[in-house]
Motif scaffolding. Structure first.
Motif, mmCIF file in Angstrom:
data_model
loop_
_atom_site.group_PDB
_atom_site.id
_atom_site.type_symbol
_atom_site.label_atom_id
_atom_site.label_comp_id
_atom_site.label_asym_id
_atom_site.label_seq_id
_atom_site.Cartn_x
_atom_site.Cartn_y
_atom_site.Cartn_z
ATOM 1 N N GLU A 80 3.838 -2.282 13.527
ATOM 2 C CA GLU A 80 3.480 -3.379 12.628
ATOM 3 C C GLU A 80 3.310 -2.879 11.193
ATOM 4 O O GLU A 80 2.415 -3.301 10.468
ATOM 5 C CB GLU A 80 2.219 -4.091 13.142
ATOM 6 C CG GLU A 80 2.392 -4.525 14.607
ATOM 7 C CD GLU A 80 1.201 -5.256 15.191
ATOM 8 O OE1 GLU A 80 0.746 -6.220 14.567
ATOM 9 O OE2 GLU A 80 0.730 -4.864 16.271
ATOM 10 N N VAL A 91 0.074 2.727 9.910
ATOM 11 C CA VAL A 91 -1.328 2.710 9.470
ATOM 12 C C VAL A 91 -1.445 2.384 7.976
ATOM 13 O O VAL A 91 -2.487 1.961 7.500
ATOM 14 C CB VAL A 91 -1.996 4.052 9.848
ATOM 15 C CG1 VAL A 91 -1.515 5.156 8.954
ATOM 16 C CG2 VAL A 91 -3.494 3.921 9.863
ATOM 17 N N ASN A 92 -0.332 2.525 7.249
ATOM 18 C CA ASN A 92 -0.337 2.156 5.828
ATOM 19 C C ASN A 92 -0.394 0.648 5.611
ATOM 20 O O ASN A 92 -0.848 0.193 4.578
ATOM 21 C CB ASN A 92 0.954 2.639 5.160
ATOM 22 C CG ASN A 92 0.885 4.092 4.762
ATOM 23 O OD1 ASN A 92 -0.192 4.629 4.548
ATOM 24 N ND2 ASN A 92 2.033 4.723 4.660
ATOM 25 N N ALA A 93 0.170 -0.112 6.533
ATOM 26 C CA ALA A 93 0.388 -1.535 6.263
ATOM 27 C C ALA A 93 -0.123 -2.451 7.358
ATOM 28 O O ALA A 93 -0.362 -3.630 7.118
ATOM 29 C CB ALA A 93 1.891 -1.792 6.073
ATOM 30 N N SER A 94 -0.306 -1.931 8.563
ATOM 31 C CA SER A 94 -0.665 -2.794 9.689
ATOM 32 C C SER A 94 -2.022 -3.448 9.470
ATOM 33 O O SER A 94 -2.933 -2.852 8.902
ATOM 34 C CB SER A 94 -0.706 -1.959 10.961
ATOM 35 O OG SER A 94 -1.230 -2.723 12.021
ATOM 36 N N LEU A 95 -2.139 -4.673 9.957
ATOM 37 C CA LEU A 95 -3.456 -5.329 9.973
ATOM 38 C C LEU A 95 -4.043 -5.308 11.380
ATOM 39 O O LEU A 95 -5.104 -5.878 11.619
ATOM 40 C CB LEU A 95 -3.342 -6.765 9.460
ATOM 41 C CG LEU A 95 -3.097 -6.879 7.946
ATOM 42 C CD1 LEU A 95 -2.913 -8.338 7.540
ATOM 43 C CD2 LEU A 95 -4.256 -6.267 7.163
#
Lengths: 107, 438
Positions: free
Chosen positions: A78, A81-85
């Motif tokens: 998703e 870890v940089n962008a997932s919510l």
């Protein structure tokens, strides 16, 4: 033995992440179940089981001498870890997601 | 004998003390530096030029340095993070306060390569560096070629910034056994050992236990691992005597492929390792012998991690319990979504999970109908803090303006960093070793 069983009943697994790529290694508790693992964990089956999550290529590396397979799933976190919510942005729990799959047992 | 006394930034300290107390180690190695950990450290250093190293450095050093000094154990760690020089200076100050006069601290510098990257540098994720905005910093993964110079000073303590994790373990083996830097099979063997040790308790029963299926004794007092390495690169992986945990073929197998993609090509700055023919043999209680890694020439380029400002992550939560809790939580979700989108015009990423129904696996699996203790958790990312504050406000407002019986509101808004990767030719990196003395 025949019928359906969960991968969880015959295998254990661990998940790791690099960017938006998840890798999950899955090992049969008993070598006799290794062919079942290989049959159950194909790129086609995985993408069909979780189409909304596994949005990229899936590679399967067989590890016959360890009765396991290493799965490498791109665009499967998703955004990573940089962008997932997702609460679990690393996909640490993807191991148990895959172990929830059912397989057709026949031997 | 190489021991791992930390496998990530927040790892336990008492287990590291027990490892040094109970095992006659040659080296104690602490791996404490994730990719995002480093990006945050760069932000700390910008705020204060004396910071930017591991925030737990002082506590770890106070507990471990006297033990290591008394037992002749050398100490190696990447706790230098974004500011290895300041970490070394802080260590020297701590050593003086502990009465460890004469203790030497070698620091490896040169991993920071922000200046060496041109704006048109291609990123592994696609696009070019300039497309992502100004970097916070860029760090190259140094390897044994650079690290060996720091070990050769003979300093009791060696601190680094970004170094490939397995290299922290491989370098002491090369120094001890005199392996050549093109003896690819030996380097792969040592890399395999480092890879198994670098995540600490993940090879001794941590990240493994599953009650009823995979039992691990006394996990609350799990021991850190260490390796007895033979000159040919075979090794026994075991753990602190008298500690909890487990080392067996299964814990080792799971860790062998942790964060490994192609098992025939595990790439580090030192070697390309092939793990496909690794032999894992249980030779005694909590003792596993490993061998069989093969190696191929190291890559010509070094991996670089680049950190960027990532705006803010906001999370806000409220709970519903008892009869019809799932339906009340679903109503709260619908209200929150309408408030953020239709009333306030927020168009960015927004996720609302119902913990207790389906959260971590919500994208992959359908949501169950029923649940009697359900926590609504909303999250967004935005460049501006204001959107995060608005989300927290709207979730808190559900206390009086939302469905019946909502309680347990919490929220947090935290600055984020994002990372990208690039390649850099080795010759562009200029490393340097500086030695300080207490």
């Amino acid at each position: 033995m025949s019928g359906r069983l969960r991968l969880y009943d015959i295998a254990h697994a661990r998940a790791g992440d690099k960017g938006d790529t998840s890798n999950v290694c899955v090992f049969a508790y008993e070598p006799k179940h290794y062919p079942l693992l290989v049959r159950a964990l194909t790129p086609e089956r995985l993408r069909a089981a979780f189409p909304a999550l596994l949005r990229g290529p899936v590679r399967v590396f067989p590890l016959p001498q360890l009765s396991g397979v290493n799965l490498v799933m791109e665009n499967a976190l998703e955004g990573g870890v940089n962008a997932s919510l997702n609460l679990d942005g690393h996909g640490k729990s993807w191991s148990f997601l895959l172990l929830s799959l059912e397989v057709e047992a026949e031997d | 004998m190489l021991g791992c006394g930390a496998g990530f930034a927040s790892d336990r300290l008492d287990a590291a003390v027990a490892l040094v107390e109970r095992v006659r180690l040659d080296w104690l190695i602490l791996e404490c530096l994730g990719e995002r950990t480093l990006a945050f450290a760069h932000r700390d250093r910008r705020a204060d030029p004396n910071r930017g190293f591991d925030p737990l450095l002082e506590r770890r050093m106070r507990a471990l340095l006297p033990l290591c000094a008394a037992r002749g154990v050398r100490f190696l760690s990447n706790m230098g993070a974004a500011n290895p020089r300041a970490a070394a200076q802080a260590t020297v100050r701590i050593a003086r306060e502990l009465g460890l006069l004469g203790l030497r601290v070698a620091v490896l510098l040169g991993d920071e390569v922000t200046e060496a990257l041109a704006p048109d540098t291609p990123l592994w994720e696609g696009g070019r560096l300039a497309d992502r905005g100004p970097p916070l910093a860029a760090n190259a993964y140094l390897g044994c070629a650079e690290l060996l110079a720091a070990l050769a000073t003979g300093a009791e303590v060696v601190l680094t910034g970004r170094v490939a994790d397995p290299s922290l373990f491989l370098a002491p083996m090369i120094a001890r056994f005199g392996w050549r830097l093109d003896d690819w099979d030996r380097l792969a063997a040592g890399t395999l050992i480092g890879h198994l040790l670098e995540c600490g308790m993940q090879v001794t029963g941590g990240y493994f236990a599953d009650p009823g299926k995979k039992e691990v004794p006394d996990l609350a007092r799990c021991g850190f691992p260490y390796a007895e390495v033979a000159p040919d690169g075979t090794a026994v992986i075991t753990k602190t005597p008298g500690s909890g945990g487990r080392v067996d073929a299964r814990t080792v197998k799971e860790q062998l492929f942790y964060e490994v993609h192609d098992p025939a090509r595990y790439v580090t700055p030192d070697v390309v390792a092939d793990f496909t023919r690794v032999q894992i043999t249980e030779i005694g209680p909590d003792r596993v012998q490993i061998s069989g890694a093969r190696g191929y020439p190291r890559p010509p380029q070094l991996k670089v991690t680049i950190g960027f400002d990532g705006g803010y992550l906001a999370e806000a939560e409220i709970s519903y319990a008892g009869p019809n809790a799932a339906a009340r939580a679903r109503l709260a979700r619908a209200i929150l979504s309408e408030r953020m989108r239709a009333v306030h015009g927020y168009e960015g990423p927004l996720r609302i999970d119902l913990i207790g129904l389906r959260a971590l696996h919500a994208t992959a699996l359908p949501e169950p109908e029923e649940g009697e203790d359900v926590r609504l958790r909303a999250a967004l990312r935005a460049p501006e803090r204001e959107w995060g504050e608005l989300l927290a406000w709207e979730v808190e407002a559900l206390l009086t303006c939302g469905p019946a019986g909502g309680g347990g509101f919490r929220s947090r808004i935290v600055p984020q960093v994002t990372t990208a990767s690039a390649s850099l030719p080795r010759e562009r990196v200029r490393s340097e070793v500086v030695v300080f003395a207490a």
